[in-house]
Design an enzyme around this catalytic site. Structure first.
Site, short mmCIF file in Angstrom:
data_model
loop_
_atom_site.label_atom_id
_atom_site.label_comp_id
_atom_site.label_asym_id
_atom_site.label_seq_id
_atom_site.Cartn_x
_atom_site.Cartn_y
_atom_site.Cartn_z
N HIS A 4 14.61 70.43 40.55
CA HIS A 4 13.32 70.98 40.57
C HIS A 4 13.52 72.35 39.97
CE1 HIS A 4 11.91 67.65 43.00
NE2 HIS A 4 12.77 68.02 43.88
N HIS B 138 8.88 64.02 42.71
CA HIS B 138 10.22 62.99 42.47
C HIS B 138 10.00 61.66 41.55
CE1 HIS B 138 10.37 65.11 46.38
NE2 HIS B 138 11.56 65.57 45.78
#
Lengths: 333, 333
Positions: free
Chosen positions: A57, A219
């Site tokens: 991320h 995700h």
């Protein structure tokens, strides 16, 4: 799978080594515990602020370690929660005697592991407060969460709360401000493409050439609905309306707006989305008083974007504007 | 083609509108002339510094307009040179009586149009100096150039020269420093994937699932060779060796190093490349004294990276470290 990596099991370790040398003035990396720590930590009398979560991320969270934001970050494997030992090591590394705040995105693994780390830290005499972010309006429960997912607002919580902690404010006040930002913030994201976790070697999900996923998680977990491709104006509307509605934003109010890229979307498109967002909010007489446009909470090379709005008042604006000096966010110094 | 856009012919215009509202404190956008101008331009007695080129390379150049860097930028259509009228309008908008520097990447269209704009400006009594960047060691002549292409060093020229211009230095000195940075800088890039120009609607080129292009240009034009996929360490070696050799870097020297993403590559991979670069240079006893890791000169959503090295001395380090405040690059203020 085509990626700029060596062995998939070494990606996080090597990226941390790269960060350590690229930002040696700001951070140090404890390679054994796999944590990124602010150079001058712990700071006596200052609340330590830490966060963590799966890698993939970036720049969140490691890119936000430094003056005015995080004191440490715990990156797990890609899209995998860090373990309690990492979190405990980070907590101890930043504990300056005034307690430590854990900023936790609402994913079951992260929440459980941070809870365990907090207990372990308490057993060692470190006071810990935890704040769980849960700003994603796309879904109620999800693949990896009970309740809403924690997404974009986490970046803004870290910035605003980091500024308050820098003033020497006590733990209870720092935690209260984190809760306030989370309560005043909502997000929603979308994807044009999937992403590939290095260890998996194949895309997390498949999307047709004329499809997109609205309400995607960071995700690649499913969103609200899979729909046919639409224009930037329509997509921005699909993301903005639920956010504005859920937050109960009213005419005359001010917001901090983040248009965030998922990792594989060019900046020129993020500005097209920002233009559309500005038009929509202007039409509702809601003013964007502060903004952030770029890749801040990503999903590897996923193409897509998310929009986060935080209802802004003088207190939040003041801490947003305060100086920050981290690898990924810097101003005022 | 899946992109966050409305009509393909409106992408640049809408992105500029987005930039104008997101960065209203720093820049203003002249929508008629399609130029981005520093808020307080022209500044009396200061050399104006402008650049320009096709869109699709964001944040370059518009993201570099502001204190300590560019006074204006002229974006053309995606991957297409801006026209002389834009360049003339930008030149006039930033002319404070001390002359204007044109920073031009070496592409035939850009060079010709900037030459014409310089002549038009001279006819209006504005002294113009031009510096052409040509740092790409991958190819000698290319699809769009006579001689080497101008790529990553352009970002570093703009930062360093912008800092000097801020001190009130005369045009000849500012132009000389731009030439020096270009002469001391070399780059090479590579791609894992192609990119799609919105108006074309299909990928610029095709690459197999096990192939990559070494020495790629920033418009997807061919590089040195198409080869089988390799590891990050091998790729970094393929890019670094020609740069180090061409620059004649020797043991004991210091460099400014940029690891740049092409737009679709996640930050975690860029740090893996930076780690590999650091190891290679360390092995040659060359020190990275300053660095920049991120997406600065991109090719839409192309996946890949480029490496730029500039031989560093005290003068270049001083202007590199000087304060800058633009949408994409900010420190010291």
């Amino acid at each position: 799978m085509k990626k700029l990596i060596n062995k998939s099991e070494d990606v996080v370790k090597e990226a941390l080594a790269g960060m350590a040398v690229a930002h040696a003035d700001l951070i140090s990396v404890d390679m054994e515990n796999q944590i990124i720590v602010r150079k001058n930590a712990p700071i006596k009398g200052k609340v330590g602020v830490i966060s963590g979560g799966g890698s993939g991320h970036e720049p969140m969270h490691g890119g936000f370690v430094g003056f005015g934001m995080l004191d440490a970050a715990c990156p797990g494997a890609v899209f995998t929660s860090p373990v309690p030992d990492q979190m405990l090591a980070a907590t101890k590394a930043v504990s300056g005697g005034a307690g430590v705040l854990h900023i936790v995105k609402n994913y079951t693994g992260d929440v459980l592991n941070f809870e365990m780390a907090a207990e372990l830290a308490a057993a060692e005499g470190i006071e810990v407060a935890s704040v769980v972010t849960n700003d994603d309006v796309a879904v109620q429960d999800s693949l990896y969460t009970a309740g809403r997912r924690g997404v974009g607002v986490t970046v803004l919580v870290e910035k605003i709360v980091g500024a308050l902690a820098e003033t020497g404010a006590p733990l209870a006040q720092v935690a209260a401000l984190a809760r306030k930002v989370n309560e005043q913030g909502r997000s929603m994201g979308m994807a044009l493409t999937s992403c590939t976790v290095p260890a998996a070697g194949k895309p997390t999900f498949e999307l047709g050439e004329d499809e997109m996923e609205i309400g995607i998680g960071i995700h690649g977990e499913p969103g609200r609905r899979r729909v046919k491709m639409a224009s930037a104006a329509e997509i921005t509307e699909m993301l903005t309306s639920p956010v504005v509605e859920d937050l109960g934003l009213k005419s005359g109010e001010q917001v901090l707006a983040m248009v965030n890229g998922m990792g594989g979307t060019p900046l020129i498109e993020l500005y097209v989305i920002y233009d559309a967002l500005n038009r929509i909010l202007h039409g509702k007489n809601i003013t964007i008083a502060r903004s952030l446009v770029g890749n801040y909470i990503t999903s590897l090379e996923m193409a897509g974007c998310s929009i986060t709005l935080v209802r802004l008042d003088d207190e939040l604006a003041k801490y947003w504007d305060a100086p920050v000096h981290t690898p990924a966010l810097r101003w005022g110094m």
